[in-house]
Write an enzyme that holds these catalytic residues in place. Structure first.
Site, PDB file in Angstrom:
ATOM      1  N   GLU A  57       0.818  -1.221   0.000  1.00 42.82           N
ATOM      2  CA  GLU A  57       0.000   0.000   0.000  1.00 42.82           C
ATOM      3  C   GLU A  57       0.847   1.265   0.000  1.00 42.82           C
ATOM      4  OE1 GLU A  57      -3.757   1.813   2.529  1.00 42.82           O
ATOM      5  OE2 GLU A  57      -3.571  -0.332   2.201  1.00 42.82           O
TER       6      GLU A  57
ATOM      7  N   ASP B 292      -2.920  -3.001   3.158  1.00 43.58           N
ATOM      8  CA  ASP B 292      -3.395  -3.165   4.529  1.00 43.58           C
ATOM      9  C   ASP B 292      -4.491  -4.220   4.603  1.00 43.58           C
ATOM     10  OD1 ASP B 292      -1.641  -1.282   5.385  1.00 43.58           O
ATOM     11  OD2 ASP B 292      -3.115   0.280   5.793  1.00 43.58           O
TER      12      ASP B 292
ATOM     13  N   TYR C 186      -1.024  -3.659  13.862  1.00 40.91           N
ATOM     14  CA  TYR C 186      -1.921  -2.863  13.003  1.00 40.91           C
ATOM     15  C   TYR C 186      -2.864  -2.003  13.840  1.00 40.91           C
ATOM     16  CZ  TYR C 186      -5.137  -1.930   9.119  1.00 40.91           C
ATOM     17  OH  TYR C 186      -5.906  -1.318   8.157  1.00 40.91           O
TER      18      TYR C 186
END
Length: 734
Positions: free
Chosen positions: A8, A104, A309
């Site tokens: 990403e 992600d 995350y």
């Protein structure tokens, strides 16, 4: 044949390339023997603007609404077009046999990659990397267990539905409001109910009438006793005469202890962090905005790789992650955490359902430290603060509960009941992790007993009343929202629902309220940047523009139930339980409905913040607005777009009250002004700072001023800023 990995962001792409031994530069990519790694820059592709479908949409005209494209088109974002071509070139290499999506791991990440593939018309086989941290170990394990890309097809469809639904409702609703009232007005399924919640709170504060209440406090030399109503059990009364009468009757009386109750209480750790809980704590403790906290978290996740995350709504970890806890403890065994983590490493860990539960982990588990070696000296102050919050919370769940002995006393005097309470800490448990830095948050309310140290007492003993006092106070209105409390309200907006439908309440609970953990920070920022909200100190207040907007938008758009219903359906689409076409048919019908409602509405919008200042570009009167960090004059004509900064909040502290000062500029002279009345020219400020030995050079000051100037010239970050920039209002709609 080789596999093309699409990350990403460049930083994540380079980390993956290093782990996969891809070091050879290859036209915007890094190549190795088996893999080629390239990357996006966030979204490279987006939904086309209305004028891409039909030139008639170039002019903002009510007669062209609603805009309902038969098929939504994708366009390459102009600013990142070069990177899209780079990725497309790699996609069409003949030696690339498959695509590995490494964006992600979530709904929006899936959309980033799939839209690139769709716009490039690439149909090569897809596999998916799904990881919650970007450490070397996580990347290696993720590539060892790649998933078939088809497994995430439903997640992609849910992401597309969300994007297309927001386009249809947002674009049509915004154009309809703007054309109808000849003013820059926008609406949305999340931002509008958020404004409605703030408006409801402000109404409660305005309508609140304080009431005086009374209580009685007795002292026997060692214990402070509080009067307790026999019927309600409360500790206050609104009847002054009654309380004065009780005081008269107590004179010369003794108090008899009627009950001594001791009970052992166990308090577990508050639990692991999800993003919203972390944003709340960071706002409460450090004054960070939700967006600021998320940005810091992204750095700790992507750059330092020390936290997992961040965009997660779970406060639990799965059983497989629990197996790695010892390794994570070794990684954080440094500095202030060395002793705390070390004692846990040397013994079996306490694992229980309070934080380890596979059923309560969906896409991502709670935010916890990674197995990566930590270098705190490489972190900024802000990063260390957020890291400290996460690490201490992580350690706390692994420690035993805090245990204390709660003692409750009841007494009687002159036929009235009195109570006292105290506690003695028996085992610190998880509280040792906070090392007295974070006091208990059991704030005393008007209806609570204060904790005190109690002597040993026996039932039936009598106590002499040495002092008696009639206490009084006033009921307080609800507090204005802060960013921390607004996040909580967005997460759980049930109390702001007009309906009390059980299914709607359940839906809100299951979908996590208004927006998602990943979007709430951006929504709050957009509301500030579009001048619908402003900050006064730490409090959030609606502007006149927002209050008028709420009278003009369709009623449905103001209700939390709408976005909860959308998120529930999107969740069902992601699980393959609902067809994409069914949802979009509902959205089409709803879009037509709100446009017709706005057209038929007879409401009027008037700028209530017009000034006498004329725009130097177009000559129209300018609007006075309060941005999050600056006071500005903005031209009322959106097509003109001129704006001027009047003052900007700086990090310079007042030498008298130590609060942040604002910088004003008049006639080329910059002056700091504080709320306490202190004024100081920039030249004098620089001289004083140099004399104090602050180590701020002229170069540092100039760099800071240039940054302020650049920020002042940036366009307002409105949800539909680019679309509104080209507004052409039909004269008929004025």
């Amino acid at each position: 044949m080789k596999s093309l990995v699409i990350a990403e962001k460049p930083s994540v792409g380079r980390d993956i390339a290093r782990v996969l031994h891809c070091s050879k530069p290859s036209g915007g990519a890094l190549e190795g023997d088996q893999y080629v790694v390239t990357w996006a820059l966030g979204h490279l592709v987006t939904l086309a603007d209305p004028e891409e479908y039909d030139k008639k949409y170039q002019k903002w005209d009510m007669d062209t609404l609603p805009m309902m494209p038969e098929k939504m088109q994708l366009v390459v974002i102009r600013q990142t077009g070069k990177q899209f071509q780079t990725v497309k070139t790699q996609l069409y290499r003949k030696d690339i046999g498959e695509i590995i999506i490494a964006t992600d791991a979530g709904r929006e990440g899936e959309l980033v990659a799939r839209w690139i593939l769709e716009k490039a018309n690439c149909h090569k086989p897809i596999r998916r990397l799904w990881i919650s941290s970007v450490t070397d170990k996580a990347i290696r394990e993720g590539f060892a267990h790649l998933e078939d890309g088809r497994k995430y097809q439903h997640l992609y469809e849910a992401a597309v539905c969300r994007a297309e639904a927001d386009w249809l409702v947002g674009m049509n609703g915004t154009r309809a409001l703007t054309c109808k009232h000849n003013a820059q007005l926008s609406c949305g399924r999340v931002q509008t109910p958020t404004l409605a919640m703030i408006a409801k709170r402000e109404a409660q504060i305005r309508e609140f009438v304080p009431q005086e209440y009374y209580g009685i406090s007795l002292r026997d030399g060692q214990v402070c006793w509080t009067w307790q109503d026999k019927k309600s059990g409360g500790y206050r009364s609104f009847d002054k005469e009654r309380m004065e009468k009780i005081c008269r009757e107590l004179k010369g009386k003794q108090l008899t202890v009627t009950e001594v109750k001791e009970s052992k209480s166990s308090v577990p750790s508050p639990g692991l962090y999800d993003l919203t809980e972390l944003q709340r704590d960071a706002s409460r403790k450090f004054g960070y905005s939700a967006k600021q906290t998320l940005n810091i978290m992204q750095q700790l996740y992507e750059h330092h790789k020390v936290l997992t995350y961040p965009r997660t709504d779970s406060r639990y970890i799965s059983a497989d992650v629990a197996e790695t806890l010892k390794e994570r403890l070794r990684a954080i065994s440094i500095g202030p955490y060395k002793k705390l983590a070390g004692s846990l490493i040397m013994q079996p860990l306490r694992l229980n359902k309070s934080f380890v539960d596979d059923k309560k982990v969906s896409d991502h588990h709670a935010i916890i430290p990674t197995e990566q070696f930590v270098q705190m000296d490489k972190m900024s102050t802000e990063e260390r603060r957020i890291y400290d919050l996460v690490v201490r919370r992580f350690l706390s769940v692994l420690y035993p509960p805090c245990v204390y002995m709660q003692t409750s006393l009841k007494g009687e005097a002159a036929g009235e009941n009195f109570a006292a309470r105290g506690k003695v800490m028996l085992e610190q448990g998880w509280r040792v992790v906070y090392d007295q830095q974070d006091k208990e948050e059991n704030e005393e309310t008007e209806e609570s007993l204060r904790e005190q140290t109690l002597p040993v007492m026996k039932k039936g003993e009598t106590r002499n009343i040495q002092k008696m006092e009639l206490t009084k106070g006033k009921t307080k209105p609800p507090a204005y929202f802060t960013e921390a409390t607004l996040l909580s309200a967005m997460e759980n907006p049930v109390k702001y629902m007009e309906s009390r439908d059980a299914q709607a309440v359940k839906t809100l609970g299951e979908t996590g309220g208004l927006g998602t953990v990943a979007t709430r920070a951006d929504i709050i920022e957009k509301l500030f940047n579009s001048f619908l909200m402003e900050k006064r100190g730490n409090e959030i207040h609606l502007t006149g523009k927002a209050r008028q907007l709420l009278t003009l938008v369709p009623e449905d758009l103001k209700k939390p139930e709408l976005t909860a219903d959308w998120e529930m359906k999107l969740s069902r689409i992601a699980k393959g339980q609902m067809k994409r076409d069914v949802f979009m048919k509902e959205i089409d019908a709803y879009t037509r409905e709100i446009v017709e409602e706005i057209k038929a509405d007879d409401g009027v919008f008037r700028h209530d913040n017009l000034t006498s200042h004329k725009c130097p570009v177009c000559g129209k009167r300018m609007l006075a607005v309060n941005g999050k960090q600056a006071k500005m004059l903005v031209c009322q004509d959106r097509e003109c777009g001129h704006r001027e900064v009047i003052s900007r909040v700086t990090n310079a502290r007042c030498p008298k009250c130590h609060k942040k000062m604002e910088m004003y500029e008049k006639g080329g002279e910059k002056t700091f002004i504080c709320k306490c009345g202190y004024k100081e020219r920039l030249s004098a400020f620089q001289a004083r700072r140099e004399k104090e030995g602050a180590g701020v050079s002229k170069k540092d000051v100039q760099r800071y001023l240039n940054k302020q100037k650049k920020e002042a010239q940036e366009p307002v970050n409105n949800a539909f800023a680019q679309a509104l920039a080209g507004i052409r209002l039909d004269q008929k709609q004025k």
